[in-house]
Enzyme design. Structure first.
Site, PDB file in Angstrom:
ATOM      1  CD  GLU A 103      41.027  17.382  18.812  1.00  0.00           C
ATOM      2  OE1 GLU A 103      40.090  17.725  18.669  1.00  0.00           O
ATOM      3  OE2 GLU A 103      41.586  17.872  19.766  1.00  0.00           O
ATOM      4  CB  ALA A 134      51.111  19.257  24.619  1.00  0.00           C
ATOM      5  CE1 TYR A 151      47.965  11.174  27.907  1.00  0.00           C
ATOM      6  CE2 TYR A 151      49.640  11.025  29.436  1.00  0.00           C
ATOM      7  CZ  TYR A 151      48.700  11.797  28.582  1.00  0.00           C
ATOM      8  OH  TYR A 151      48.657  13.057  28.679  1.00  0.00           O
ATOM      9  N   PRO A 166      53.498  15.182  20.082  1.00  0.00           N
ATOM     10  CG  PRO A 166      53.682  17.029  21.391  1.00  0.00           C
ATOM     11  CD  PRO A 166      53.016  16.418  19.963  1.00  0.00           C
ATOM     12  CG  ASN A 167      55.786  14.477  25.298  1.00  0.00           C
ATOM     13  OD1 ASN A 167      57.154  14.164  25.573  1.00  0.00           O
ATOM     14  ND2 ASN A 167      55.332  15.384  25.289  1.00  0.00           N
ATOM     15  NE  ARG A 216      52.879  10.788  27.390  1.00  0.00           N
ATOM     16  CZ  ARG A 216      52.233  11.850  27.114  1.00  0.00           C
ATOM     17  NH1 ARG A 216      52.520  13.022  27.799  1.00  0.00           N
ATOM     18  NH2 ARG A 216      51.309  12.087  26.142  1.00  0.00           N
ATOM     19  NE  ARG A 222      45.346  14.702  31.796  1.00  0.00           N
ATOM     20  CZ  ARG A 222      46.429  14.456  31.194  1.00  0.00           C
ATOM     21  NH1 ARG A 222      46.057  13.951  29.964  1.00  0.00           N
ATOM     22  NH2 ARG A 222      47.658  14.458  31.662  1.00  0.00           N
ATOM     23  CG  HIS A 251      42.534  14.381  23.038  1.00  0.00           C
ATOM     24  ND1 HIS A 251      43.786  15.113  22.916  1.00  0.00           N
ATOM     25  CD2 HIS A 251      41.532  15.126  22.628  1.00  0.00           C
ATOM     26  CE1 HIS A 251      43.549  16.079  22.112  1.00  0.00           C
ATOM     27  NE2 HIS A 251      42.205  16.024  21.795  1.00  0.00           N
ATOM     28  CG  ASN A 283      46.465  12.164  20.788  1.00  0.00           C
ATOM     29  OD1 ASN A 283      46.813  13.282  21.043  1.00  0.00           O
ATOM     30  ND2 ASN A 283      46.608  11.103  21.823  1.00  0.00           N
TER      31      ASN A 283
END
Ligand code: DHK
Length: 149
Positions: free
Chosen positions: A98, A77, A23, A10-11, A18, A107, A100, A74
């Site tokens: 994985e 969330a 990012y 998502p996103n 964004r 964070r 990120h 990835n």
């Protein structure tokens, strides 16, 4: 030649738009084009998917069971919430990496734990979108080593 899936959650469709300070400014299309070029250079087929819906991500992992030697994922969330994605990856026999883009450990605390990490051969965080390149090259390296043995 193997098939490798690159699955973004998502996103990540908003990559480049964004929070560019977190990012970066590259779009997902930019990243996927670069990954396609790298996959071609190392002789593998890359299939890229992105969804904001958990069930679609799970369906692609199920599809990978029959077709793919590695998954780069990835989960966005969903990394921090989804036992369902972990279960799907546990039902998959191939390599899992994985990725990120940001360093999730620097964070908010709720980002520090990922359900997927315990299933992954490797986890990359905080290398920006280059993390996908490294994951793809590492997957290709292990696939080649496995083919030799
Ligand atoms: C992407 C997201 O969308 C966040 O929800 C994760 C991850 C971090 C990334 O760094 O790529 O917490």
């Amino acid at each position: 030649m193997a098939t490798i899936f690159c699955i973004n959650g998502p996103n990540l469709n908003l990559l480049g738009k964004r929070q560019p300070e977190v990012y970066g400014r590259e779009t997902l299309a930019d990243v996927e084009a670069r990954l396609q070029r790298i996959a071609g250079e190392v002789g593998h087929e890359l299939r890229c998917h992105q969804s904001n819906r958990e069930y679609e991500i799970i369906d692609w992992i199920h599809e990978a069971r029959e077709t793919a030697g590695a998954i780069l994922i990835n989960p966005g969330a969903f990394s921090h919430t989804s036992i369902a994605i972990l279960d799907a990856l546990n039902a998959y026999d191939g390599l899992v990496f994985e990725v990120h883009i940001s360093n999730i450990h620097r964070r908010e605390e709720f980002r520090h734990h990922s359900f997927v990490s315990g299933r992954a051969e490797g986890v990359i965080a905080g290398f920006g979108t280059k993390g996908y390149d490294f994951a793809l090259l590492r997957a290709a390296e292990i696939i080649a080593a496995n083919a030799r043995s």
